[in-house]
Design a protein around this motif. Structure first.
Motif, PDB file in Angstrom:
ATOM      1  N   LYS A 134       0.850  -1.200   0.000  1.00  0.00           N
ATOM      2  CA  LYS A 134       0.000   0.000   0.000  1.00  0.00           C
ATOM      3  C   LYS A 134       0.877   1.238   0.000  1.00  0.00           C
ATOM      4  CE  LYS A 134      -4.259  -1.679   1.480  1.00  0.00           C
ATOM      5  NZ  LYS A 134      -4.862  -2.072   2.754  1.00  0.00           N
ATOM      6  N   LYS A 135       0.340   2.253  -0.615  1.00  0.00           N
ATOM      7  CA  LYS A 135       1.004   3.554  -0.534  1.00  0.00           C
ATOM      8  C   LYS A 135       0.222   4.384   0.467  1.00  0.00           C
ATOM      9  CE  LYS A 135       3.060   3.686  -5.139  1.00  0.00           C
ATOM     10  NZ  LYS A 135       4.350   3.185  -4.640  1.00  0.00           N
ATOM     11  N   ILE A 136       0.935   4.884   1.444  1.00  0.00           N
ATOM     12  CA  ILE A 136       0.256   5.651   2.487  1.00  0.00           C
ATOM     13  C   ILE A 136       0.824   7.061   2.513  1.00  0.00           C
ATOM     14  CG2 ILE A 136      -0.112   5.834   4.979  1.00  0.00           C
ATOM     15  CD1 ILE A 136      -0.312   2.836   5.032  1.00  0.00           C
ATOM     16  N   ALA A 137      -0.055   8.023   2.358  1.00  0.00           N
ATOM     17  CA  ALA A 137       0.369   9.419   2.364  1.00  0.00           C
ATOM     18  C   ALA A 137       0.532   9.889   3.805  1.00  0.00           C
ATOM     19  CB  ALA A 137      -0.666  10.271   1.639  1.00  0.00           C
ATOM     20  N   VAL A 138       1.658  10.542   4.041  1.00  0.00           N
ATOM     21  CA  VAL A 138       1.928  11.063   5.384  1.00  0.00           C
ATOM     22  C   VAL A 138       2.126  12.568   5.280  1.00  0.00           C
ATOM     23  CG1 VAL A 138       3.335  10.799   7.444  1.00  0.00           C
ATOM     24  CG2 VAL A 138       3.284   8.976   5.749  1.00  0.00           C
ATOM     25  N   THR A 139       1.403  13.295   6.075  1.00  0.00           N
ATOM     26  CA  THR A 139       1.604  14.734   6.125  1.00  0.00           C
ATOM     27  C   THR A 139       2.530  15.035   7.298  1.00  0.00           C
ATOM     28  OG1 THR A 139      -0.594  15.092   5.226  1.00  0.00           O
ATOM     29  CG2 THR A 139       0.447  16.966   6.321  1.00  0.00           C
ATOM     30  N   ILE A 140       3.729  15.519   6.963  1.00  0.00           N
ATOM     31  CA  ILE A 140       4.698  15.863   8.014  1.00  0.00           C
ATOM     32  C   ILE A 140       4.498  17.346   8.330  1.00  0.00           C
ATOM     33  CG2 ILE A 140       7.145  15.868   8.655  1.00  0.00           C
ATOM     34  CD1 ILE A 140       6.576  13.114   7.731  1.00  0.00           C
ATOM     35  N   PRO A 141       4.148  17.662   9.555  1.00  0.00           N
ATOM     36  CA  PRO A 141       3.853  19.059   9.867  1.00  0.00           C
ATOM     37  C   PRO A 141       5.115  19.919   9.949  1.00  0.00           C
ATOM     38  CG  PRO A 141       3.704  17.731  11.845  1.00  0.00           C
ATOM     39  CD  PRO A 141       4.003  16.776  10.719  1.00  0.00           C
ATOM     40  N   ALA A 142       4.952  21.196   9.608  1.00  0.00           N
ATOM     41  CA  ALA A 142       6.053  22.147   9.722  1.00  0.00           C
ATOM     42  C   ALA A 142       6.513  22.213  11.174  1.00  0.00           C
ATOM     43  CB  ALA A 142       5.594  23.523   9.252  1.00  0.00           C
ATOM     44  N   GLY A 143       7.831  22.231  11.344  1.00  0.00           N
ATOM     45  CA  GLY A 143       8.382  22.366  12.687  1.00  0.00           C
ATOM     46  C   GLY A 143       8.742  21.061  13.360  1.00  0.00           C
ATOM     47  N   ILE A 144       8.469  19.961  12.683  1.00  0.00           N
ATOM     48  CA  ILE A 144       8.794  18.661  13.304  1.00  0.00           C
ATOM     49  C   ILE A 144      10.311  18.550  13.457  1.00  0.00           C
ATOM     50  CG2 ILE A 144       9.070  17.251  11.207  1.00  0.00           C
ATOM     51  CD1 ILE A 144       7.126  15.217  12.802  1.00  0.00           C
TER      52      ILE A 144
END
Ligand SMILES: [Zn+2]
Ligand SMILES: [Zn+2]
Length: 395
Positions: free
Chosen positions: A222-232
């Motif tokens: 599966k391809k899973i989209a990950v949103t990495i938040p600014a500032g991590i």
């Protein structure tokens, strides 16, 4: 001690010629009535329960019953005078049989097997993803290539060949756990173990589903989209709900925890919300002042160096740092350290100019001798040398 003990037959309320079935039935009734789980905190009930358990343990064993019939309580009193259980040595009794049998259905199986019966959330999966320094600062979208388990569609997750169904495990009665109860001086000790026959599933699959091999799950890419938040920051994780292992008995899937690994940046370093970098400036720029270009995560900015700037001067570029994870409109600062570079490869003309400069400024760099400053080895971070330069200008 022996005198105070009640007769075992009396304890269970049966006649001396009671058969095994009658004993068992009687014990069940007494045990159910006085079981500590039914009478929490009731010491008297606990005592009665232990008394009944002891009586049943003896009378249900043909050898022990014969000895008891012949000698009474004295049959089981060792020389040590006995422990908290009136001297009866319970280590010899096969309690797993006795109590497993009796308590197995006494409580309907639900109490001890509960963990395996209700819906359970699946396990979390951990994965890491490498991102750049800038991606950590401003956030990014990543796509993870994962192999995730899904309930098998062919068998609906049962693991059994379509048309057949899994059988309830006879060893654990479908509970997935086996309870071994042992008597110790401190009371009943229960050891709960995963059923070895069914590995805790409570089910035995005779004919396995051809698609999943009896596991009930298939693995899918599966391809899973990950949103990495600014500032991590490096080492922090993003939780993606319900992208972990499938749940059990209709429970929700576990979560996917994506840990970010932030690559080192060639220029920038980071501490929490602040960014640090070092910018070289020339001796002339430092002495005369100049507009210089400074790289930031927002691109190049122009900074005006004041005349007479010393090396290691720290400059703050407000709001050019890392956004707050909670509120991306709040940003840290970027601290720039200005480091004066000592020229190393000078042309003949440049050397002449520098000598002339030295004379004009009072020829104060005596320590450098006739070679003037030009022979000095890379003085980038050598304070000693720069201090001398400063002294020269402090005059
Ligand atoms: Zn299947
Ligand atoms: Zn089992």
């Amino acid at each position: 001690m022996a005198e105070s003990k009640r007769d075992y037959y009396e304890v269970l309320g049966v006649s001396r010629d009671a058969d095994d079935a009658t004993l068992k039935k009687a014990y069940r009734q007494v045990a159910k009535k006085y079981h500590p789980d039914m009478n929490p905190g009731d010491a008297e009930a606990e005592k009665k329960f232990k008394e009944a358990s002891e009586a049943y343990a003896v009378l249900s064993d043909a050898d022990k019953r014969r000895q008891y019939d012949q000698f009474g309580h004295a049959a089981f009193e060792g020389g040590a005078g006995g422990g908290g259980f009136g001297g009866f040595d319970f280590s010899g009794a096969d309690f797993s049989d006795i109590f497993g049998d009796i308590f197995g259905d006494l409580f309907g199986g639900g109490r001890r097997g509960r963990a395996n019966q209700g819906p359970m959330k699946g396990m979390n999966i951990r994965k890491s993803v490498r991102i750049t320094f800038e991606e950590a600062v401003f956030g990014c979208e990543k796509e993870l290539d994962m192999i995730l388990k899904d309930p098998c569609t062919k068998c609906q997750g049962s693991g059994a060949r379509p048309g057949t169904s899994p059988e309830t495990c006879s060893k654990c009665g479908g509970k997935g756990q086996v309870v071994y109860t042992q008597q110790s001086f401190f009371g009943m000790v229960q050891n709960v173990q995963t059923c070895p026959d069914c590995n805790g599933t409570g089910k035995i699959i005779r004919e396995k589903c051809p698609d999943c091999g009896g596991t009930g799950y298939t693995s899918n890419r599966k391809k899973i989209a990950v949103t990495i938040p600014a500032g991590i920051d490096n080492g922090q994780s993003v939780r993606i709900r319900e992208k972990g292992e499938p749940g059990v008995n209709g429970g929700p899937r576990g979560d996917l925890l994506v840990e970010v690994v932030v690559s080192r940046h060639p220029i920038f370093q980071r501490q929490d919300m602040h960014i640090f970098s070092t910018v070289p400036i020339s001796f002339a720029q430092a002495a005369l002042g100049a507009d210089i270009r400074v790289k930031t995560v927002d691109g190049e900015v122009i900074y005006t160096v004041k005349p007479g700037t010393r090396t290691d001067t720290k400059v703050r570029l407000k709001g050019k740092g890392v956004p707050s994870l909670r509120n991306s409109s709040v940003r840290g600062d970027h601290y720039v350290t200005l480091v004066i570079q000592t020229p190393e490869h000078l042309s003949h003309e440049a050397k002449e100019a520098l000598r002339r400069f030295d004379e004009l400024s009072g020829n104060t760099l005596q320590a450098a001798g006739s070679g003037a400053g030009s022979e000095t080895k890379s003085g980038k971070k050598k304070k000693g040398f720069m201090d001398k330069v400063k002294e020269a200008f402090d005059d």
